[in-house]
Design a protein around this motif. Structure first.
Motif, PDB file in Angstrom:
ATOM      1  N   GLY A 179      25.727  27.734 -52.150  1.00  0.00           N
ATOM      2  CA  GLY A 179      26.887  27.404 -51.328  1.00  0.00           C
ATOM      3  C   GLY A 179      26.706  26.096 -50.576  1.00  0.00           C
ATOM      4  N   MET A 180      25.501  25.865 -50.053  1.00  0.00           N
ATOM      5  CA  MET A 180      25.230  24.615 -49.352  1.00  0.00           C
ATOM      6  C   MET A 180      25.270  23.419 -50.311  1.00  0.00           C
ATOM      7  N   ALA A 181      24.771  23.619 -51.537  1.00  0.00           N
ATOM      8  CA  ALA A 181      24.822  22.544 -52.540  1.00  0.00           C
ATOM      9  C   ALA A 181      26.268  22.207 -52.887  1.00  0.00           C
ATOM     10  N   LEU A 182      27.097  23.242 -53.044  1.00  0.00           N
ATOM     11  CA  LEU A 182      28.513  23.013 -53.343  1.00  0.00           C
ATOM     12  C   LEU A 182      29.198  22.274 -52.200  1.00  0.00           C
ATOM     13  N   LEU A 183      28.857  22.622 -50.973  1.00  0.00           N
ATOM     14  CA  LEU A 183      29.440  21.934 -49.820  1.00  0.00           C
ATOM     15  C   LEU A 183      29.054  20.457 -49.815  1.00  0.00           C
ATOM     16  N   CYS A 184      27.821  20.142 -50.220  1.00  0.00           N
ATOM     17  CA  CYS A 184      27.394  18.738 -50.299  1.00  0.00           C
ATOM     18  C   CYS A 184      28.182  17.979 -51.355  1.00  0.00           C
ATOM     19  N   LEU A 185      28.493  18.628 -52.466  1.00  0.00           N
ATOM     20  CA  LEU A 185      29.303  17.972 -53.498  1.00  0.00           C
ATOM     21  C   LEU A 185      30.721  17.718 -52.986  1.00  0.00           C
ATOM     22  N   VAL A 186      31.241  18.648 -52.197  1.00  0.00           N
ATOM     23  CA  VAL A 186      32.556  18.433 -51.583  1.00  0.00           C
ATOM     24  C   VAL A 186      32.513  17.232 -50.637  1.00  0.00           C
ATOM     25  N   LEU A 187      31.433  17.116 -49.872  1.00  0.00           N
ATOM     26  CA  LEU A 187      31.277  15.972 -48.974  1.00  0.00           C
ATOM     27  C   LEU A 187      31.184  14.670 -49.758  1.00  0.00           C
ATOM     28  N   ALA A 188      30.476  14.700 -50.885  1.00  0.00           N
ATOM     29  CA  ALA A 188      30.368  13.496 -51.709  1.00  0.00           C
ATOM     30  C   ALA A 188      31.739  13.068 -52.218  1.00  0.00           C
ATOM     31  N   ALA A 189      32.508  14.037 -52.720  1.00  0.00           N
ATOM     32  CA  ALA A 189      33.848  13.722 -53.236  1.00  0.00           C
ATOM     33  C   ALA A 189      34.772  13.252 -52.115  1.00  0.00           C
ATOM     34  N   GLY A 190      34.560  13.772 -50.907  1.00  0.00           N
ATOM     35  CA  GLY A 190      35.436  13.426 -49.802  1.00  0.00           C
ATOM     36  C   GLY A 190      35.234  12.029 -49.253  1.00  0.00           C
ATOM     37  N   GLN A 191      34.201  11.332 -49.706  1.00  0.00           N
ATOM     38  CA  GLN A 191      33.968   9.987 -49.172  1.00  0.00           C
ATOM     39  C   GLN A 191      35.048   8.989 -49.570  1.00  0.00           C
ATOM     40  N   GLY A 226      30.563  14.772 -40.659  1.00  0.00           N
ATOM     41  CA  GLY A 226      29.281  14.861 -39.986  1.00  0.00           C
ATOM     42  C   GLY A 226      28.962  16.277 -39.539  1.00  0.00           C
ATOM     43  N   THR A 227      29.972  17.015 -39.103  1.00  0.00           N
ATOM     44  CA  THR A 227      29.758  18.401 -38.696  1.00  0.00           C
ATOM     45  C   THR A 227      29.343  19.255 -39.891  1.00  0.00           C
ATOM     46  N   LEU A 228      29.984  19.043 -41.023  1.00  0.00           N
ATOM     47  CA  LEU A 228      29.619  19.795 -42.228  1.00  0.00           C
ATOM     48  C   LEU A 228      28.217  19.431 -42.696  1.00  0.00           C
ATOM     49  N   TYR A 229      27.870  18.142 -42.604  1.00  0.00           N
ATOM     50  CA  TYR A 229      26.518  17.733 -42.967  1.00  0.00           C
ATOM     51  C   TYR A 229      25.494  18.366 -42.020  1.00  0.00           C
ATOM     52  N   ALA A 230      25.785  18.352 -40.711  1.00  0.00           N
ATOM     53  CA  ALA A 230      24.872  18.960 -39.744  1.00  0.00           C
ATOM     54  C   ALA A 230      24.727  20.451 -40.000  1.00  0.00           C
ATOM     55  N   LEU A 231      25.809  21.092 -40.431  1.00  0.00           N
ATOM     56  CA  LEU A 231      25.751  22.514 -40.758  1.00  0.00           C
ATOM     57  C   LEU A 231      24.769  22.758 -41.899  1.00  0.00           C
ATOM     58  N   VAL A 232      24.809  21.882 -42.916  1.00  0.00           N
ATOM     59  CA  VAL A 232      23.876  21.994 -44.043  1.00  0.00           C
ATOM     60  C   VAL A 232      22.443  21.750 -43.578  1.00  0.00           C
ATOM     61  N   TYR A 233      22.255  20.687 -42.812  1.00  0.00           N
ATOM     62  CA  TYR A 233      20.903  20.321 -42.367  1.00  0.00           C
ATOM     63  C   TYR A 233      20.281  21.418 -41.514  1.00  0.00           C
ATOM     64  N   LEU A 234      21.074  21.988 -40.610  1.00  0.00           N
ATOM     65  CA  LEU A 234      20.551  23.033 -39.739  1.00  0.00           C
ATOM     66  C   LEU A 234      20.258  24.314 -40.505  1.00  0.00           C
ATOM     67  N   GLN A 235      20.978  24.526 -41.612  1.00  0.00           N
ATOM     68  CA  GLN A 235      20.639  25.675 -42.459  1.00  0.00           C
ATOM     69  C   GLN A 235      19.229  25.548 -43.007  1.00  0.00           C
ATOM     70  N   ILE A 236      18.851  24.320 -43.359  1.00  0.00           N
ATOM     71  CA  ILE A 236      17.495  24.097 -43.862  1.00  0.00           C
ATOM     72  C   ILE A 236      16.482  24.429 -42.766  1.00  0.00           C
ATOM     73  N   MET A 237      16.738  23.952 -41.557  1.00  0.00           N
ATOM     74  CA  MET A 237      15.806  24.184 -40.461  1.00  0.00           C
ATOM     75  C   MET A 237      15.717  25.663 -40.086  1.00  0.00           C
TER      76      MET A 237
END
Length: 405
Positions: free
Chosen positions: A367-379, A216-227
């Motif tokens: 980099g943010m897209a790659l982090l999202c793929l890592v999150l997907a694999a980590g599920q 969740g922290t990594l996801y929030a990091l991605v989301y806040l980058q967008i904002m």
């Protein structure tokens, strides 16, 4: 009698109240601007104030979760919103940088008090099968309110930035009044500190929840980058930073329009980790689009893609956190999971500006897209942890059953 799949009235009333609150919630992005404009300090110095605010929101959310379980949902929501109104009015009336800083820290300490009880009200009112849709609707309600907030901020901000904080205070008080009037009376879940059920609620020892907190922290990091970083990256691509407002509107419209998709049988049948993985893949696709998008129309298409991913992630994540909580511990579990936004809020501005400055917009979004793929694999780790949790629970239940003669 409520039909299956129909959300209870308490959820709809809370969503309406949060829309009212969100209509005024556009002051904080202008806090740094207010400080630099009115007090003549540098951007670096002014940035310390919102950073202090961000740090203060972490204990705020934890206190909100504990108060929600011990004092009641409605009482905690009203207290938190009233505190926000007082602190916002303090910022608007401040005559010095010190006064602004003190009020900003006080605002941070009460800012997240109402989030855990709001989310707990949804968990209490909606059954486990309805929570995904209910939390997704909360996200949509906040998006709708945010669209209106942008218009209000545009008008008031041209007049005087201090009026943004006044408008936010008014919306907080209006939301508090609605919640006080329409929500059911409080039912305390842990009235006695010595209650054995409550003493056994330890979200920070729940391994599945802690794993979710990391993701969740990594996801929030991605989301806040967008904002935070999207306006800056648009400017580097030769577009206007204000075009980010249009992209945020497209995102909100997508989240609202796509709500019926959550009730599709194939999508609803997905396990929480599978739905989260799909959401992260969509997020990765949209952010990869930002990495290569040269024009506003292509950026809008990328926005639609990542917004669909956001729709899947937020609803499922909060529903899963609520389902993990033992009886009487929903508020504290949701509060512990929600600290991900506080942790990310401290890191996101530093990370985004450094990447933009030294690597560029393409590298940031790739980099943010790659982090999202890592999150997907980590599920799969969530899947494995849930399976282990279920096996342990079954074994404990079997151990308590009397042996056959």
């Amino acid at each position: 009698m409520r039909r299956e799949g129909q959300l209870p009235p308490a959820v709809w009333l809370l969503l309406a109240a949060r829309v009212v609150n969100r209509l005024g919630a556009f002051s904080l992005p202008f806090l740094t601007v207010l400080i630099t404009t009115d007090y003549g300090v540098s951007v670096a110095t002014a940035g310390l104030v919102p950073a202090a605010f961000g740090l203060a929101t972490i204990p705020s959310r934890l206190i909100g979760g504990r108060r929600a379980d011990r004092l009641g949902r409605r009482r905690t929501i009203v207290f938190g919103l009233t505190g926000c109104a007082i602190a916002q009015l303090g910022i608007a009336a401040a005559n010095s940088l010190v006064e602004v800083g003190v009020c900003a820290v006080l605002l941070g300490l009460v800012y997240e008090l109402y989030e855990p009880p709001s989310q707990a009200v949804i968990a209490d009112a909606a059954g486990p099968a309805e929570r995904v849709r209910a939390y997704s609707l909360l996200n949509a309600a906040l998006a709708v309110g945010g669209m209106g907030a942008g218009l209000i901020a545009t008008g008031l901000g041209r007049w005087d930035l201090r009026w943004l904080f006044v408008a936010d205070a008014v919306s907080c008080l209006a939301c508090a009044l609605i919640v006080r009037v329409v929500l059911p009376a409080d039912r305390t879940h842990c009235p006695d500190r010595g209650d054995e059920r409550c003493a056994g609620i330890r979200p920070w020892r729940d391994r599945v929840l802690l794993l979710m907190l990391v993701f969740g922290t990594l996801y929030a990091l991605v989301y806040l980058q967008i904002m935070i970083s999207l306006p800056l990256s648009l400017e580097r691509r030769g577009m206007r930073p204000s075009d980010a407002g249009l992209l945020f509107t497209v995102s909100a419209a997508t989240i609202v329009a796509a709500q019926p998709a959550l009730r599709l049988k194939r999508l609803a049948a997905l396990t929480a980790p599978a739905a989260l993985a799909l959401g992260y893949v969509l997020l990765a696709g949209g952010l990869a689009g930002y990495a290569v998008a040269p024009t506003l129309p292509t950026s809008m298409a990328a926005t639609v893609v990542w917004s669909l991913g956001d729709l899947l992630v937020l609803g499922r994540a909060y529903a899963l956190a609520a389902n993990l909580a033992p009886p009487g511990g929903t508020g504290r579990y949701l509060a512990a999971y929600g600290t991900s936004w506080g942790f990310a809020g401290v890191a996101a501005p530093i990370l985004g500006t450094q990447l933009l400055e030294h690597a560029g917009a393409t590298a940031l979004w790739a980099g943010m897209a790659l982090l999202c793929l890592v999150l997907a694999a980590g599920q799969f780790l969530i899947t494995r942890s849930l399976a282990a949790r279920g096996t342990a629970a079954n074994q404990s239940t079997a151990a308590l059953e009397p042996s056959s003669p």
